[in-house]
Design an enzyme around this catalytic site. Structure first.
Site, PDB file in Angstrom:
ATOM      1  N   ARG A  99     -12.099   2.626  10.543  1.00 28.41           N
ATOM      2  CA  ARG A  99     -12.687   2.678   9.958  1.00 28.41           C
ATOM      3  C   ARG A  99     -13.562   1.273  10.145  1.00 28.41           C
ATOM      4  NH1 ARG A  99     -10.679   2.569   5.275  1.00 28.41           N
ATOM      5  NH2 ARG A  99     -11.422   0.148   4.319  1.00 28.41           N
ATOM      6  N   GLY A 124      -7.091   4.873   5.095  1.00 30.77           N
ATOM      7  CA  GLY A 124      -6.891   6.103   4.444  1.00 30.77           C
ATOM      8  C   GLY A 124      -7.385   7.236   4.438  1.00 30.77           C
ATOM      9  N   GLU A 166     -14.107  -5.955   8.479  1.00 33.01           N
ATOM     10  CA  GLU A 166     -12.240  -5.643   9.405  1.00 33.01           C
ATOM     11  C   GLU A 166     -12.849  -4.875   9.233  1.00 33.01           C
ATOM     12  OE1 GLU A 166      -8.824  -5.531   6.736  1.00 33.01           O
ATOM     13  OE2 GLU A 166     -10.324  -5.217   5.658  1.00 33.01           O
ATOM     14  N   TYR A 176      -8.632   3.004  -5.164  1.00 33.89           N
ATOM     15  CA  TYR A 176      -8.080   4.029  -5.378  1.00 33.89           C
ATOM     16  C   TYR A 176      -8.026   4.964  -6.592  1.00 33.89           C
ATOM     17  CZ  TYR A 176      -6.975   2.380  -0.871  1.00 33.89           C
ATOM     18  OH  TYR A 176      -6.773   2.201   0.421  1.00 33.89           O
ATOM     19  N   GLU A 213       1.131  -1.230  -0.332  1.00 27.09           N
ATOM     20  CA  GLU A 213       0.043  -0.151  -0.015  1.00 27.09           C
ATOM     21  C   GLU A 213       0.412   1.206   0.096  1.00 27.09           C
ATOM     22  OE1 GLU A 213      -3.536  -0.398   2.638  1.00 27.09           O
ATOM     23  OE2 GLU A 213      -1.964  -1.571   3.334  1.00 27.09           O
ATOM     24  N   ASP A 230     -14.881  -1.785   7.681  1.00 31.23           N
ATOM     25  CA  ASP A 230     -16.083  -3.124   7.480  1.00 31.23           C
ATOM     26  C   ASP A 230     -17.134  -3.523   6.738  1.00 31.23           C
ATOM     27  OD1 ASP A 230     -14.670  -0.219   5.581  1.00 31.23           O
ATOM     28  OD2 ASP A 230     -13.107  -1.860   5.376  1.00 31.23           O
ATOM     29  N   SER A 243      -7.043  -3.036   2.560  1.00 34.48           N
ATOM     30  CA  SER A 243      -6.970  -2.433   0.945  1.00 34.48           C
ATOM     31  C   SER A 243      -7.439  -3.252   0.125  1.00 34.48           C
ATOM     32  CB  SER A 243      -5.959  -1.310   0.277  1.00 34.48           C
ATOM     33  OG  SER A 243      -5.783  -0.458   1.066  1.00 34.48           O
ATOM     34  N   ASN A 282      -9.753  -0.777  10.699  1.00 34.12           N
ATOM     35  CA  ASN A 282      -8.906  -0.732   9.384  1.00 34.12           C
ATOM     36  C   ASN A 282      -8.655   0.306  10.813  1.00 34.12           C
ATOM     37  OD1 ASN A 282      -8.576  -1.540   6.867  1.00 34.12           O
ATOM     38  ND2 ASN A 282     -10.681  -1.473   7.264  1.00 34.12           N
TER      39      ASN A 282
END
Length: 311
Positions: A252, A276, A270, A213, A17, A254, A143, A272
């Site tokens: 964050r 990002g 998951e 992205y 990443e 998900d 990611s 994070n």
């Protein structure tokens, strides 16, 4: 708000990443300078300890993604150096980057997550570890790096061929999970507050690295057009996961939601701990919808870090 500080922004590194981290770090550094802070940009390399010691910043803003910036390695180094830093600490980072450890912590706390088990790539070549469709993913990448959805009519073969491109060629062990049909939802948490729920609708395929992205490849719908009970479940589960794991700053969560099952179809995938901070990233986007600018979001993360003593 904390007064003017000298802040080292740690970015880049050598994970899968790297490019995303460089974008996050550049955005953060620009925002910090616009707020009046003095900033040093550090592209993570093997000499990072010496560079940080020479800089002696008031705070390190950790804008790294993946290993070693998100897995506890950098957090342990910064702890040993007595430097304050943003986002989660060592123990939280070690657990949250590992999808198996995360399940072991969150499922007993009542947070619904898909089942699954660890398999070796050799097992995958011999036979399907779960009934199709199922998901194979690295245990500790973010990611959506290295994720494969194995379907009955997919092109991986039955069994999966050794010469077929996929995570089984890059990783010796993988996490196999049942595939949860339905919709992709995500919720950001800042401090102890959930910011909202976004639905992610990739224009083709699924929400993989490219869809995350590449501008224009995914529609971000905020607030997510979902029933109130499902939205409230996302908000409360994201805050609960943030607290149980001991996250700091922002995180964050998900989710996948099987919209044929109501709230019982909601599963956390998951958490994070280093979300990002790029122009397409979800945490800044949700913050903006709540009336918080990008720079205000960055400052809020800095303020929380400065309230904590060096670890």
């Amino acid at each position: 708000m904390t007064g003017s500080l000298y802040i080292a922004v740690l970015m880049g590194g050598w994970s899968a990443e790297r490019e995303v981290s460089l974008m996050s770090g550049a955005g953060v550094a620009d925002a910090l300078e616009s707020l009046g802070h003095r900033v040093t940009r550090i592209d993570m390399a093997r000499d990072v300890a010496a560079r940080l010691a020479a800089a002696a910043p008031d705070l390190v803003f950790n804008a790294l993604h993946g290993t070693p910036g998100e897995d506890g390695s950098v957090q342990g180094l910064l702890d040993l150096m007595g430097l304050r830093y943003t986002h989660s600490g060592l123990a939280t980072s070690v657990i949250a980057i590992d999808k198996v450890l995360t399940k072991q912590v969150l499922v007993p706390a009542g947070i619904p997550m898909p089942g699954g088990r660890i398999v070796t790539s050799e097992e995958v070549f011999a036979a399907d570890p779960l009934p199709r469709p199922y998901v194979l993913k690295p245990v500790n990448e973010g990611s959506s790096v290295g994720v494969a959805i194995v379907t009955a009519d997919g092109n991986y073969g039955q069994p999966i061929g050794r010469d077929v491109r996929g995570p089984w060629q890059e990783f010796d062990t993988l996490l196999a999970e049942p595939y949860v049909r339905g919709r992709e939802l995500t919720t950001a948490v800042l401090g102890d507050r959930a910011l909202g729920v976004t639905e992610l609708r990739p224009k083709s395929g699924w929400y993989d690295y490219d869809a995350k992205y590449t501008d224009g490849m995914t529609d971000h719908i905020f607030p997510a057009p979902i029933p109130d009970d499902v939205a409230q479940a996302c908000l409360s589960l994201a805050v609960q996961a943030h607290r149980v794991l001991g996250c700091r700053g922002c995180s964050r969560s998900d989710f996948r939601w099987d919209d044929e099952r109501g709230v019982d179809g909601l599963f956390l995938l998951e958490v994070n701990t280093q979300p990002g901070m790029t122009p397409l990233s979800l945490v800044p986007e949700q913050a903006r919808h709540t009336g918080m600018s990008y720079a205000e979001l960055v400052q809020a993360i800095v303020d929380e870090a400065m309230r904590e003593p060096p670890r």
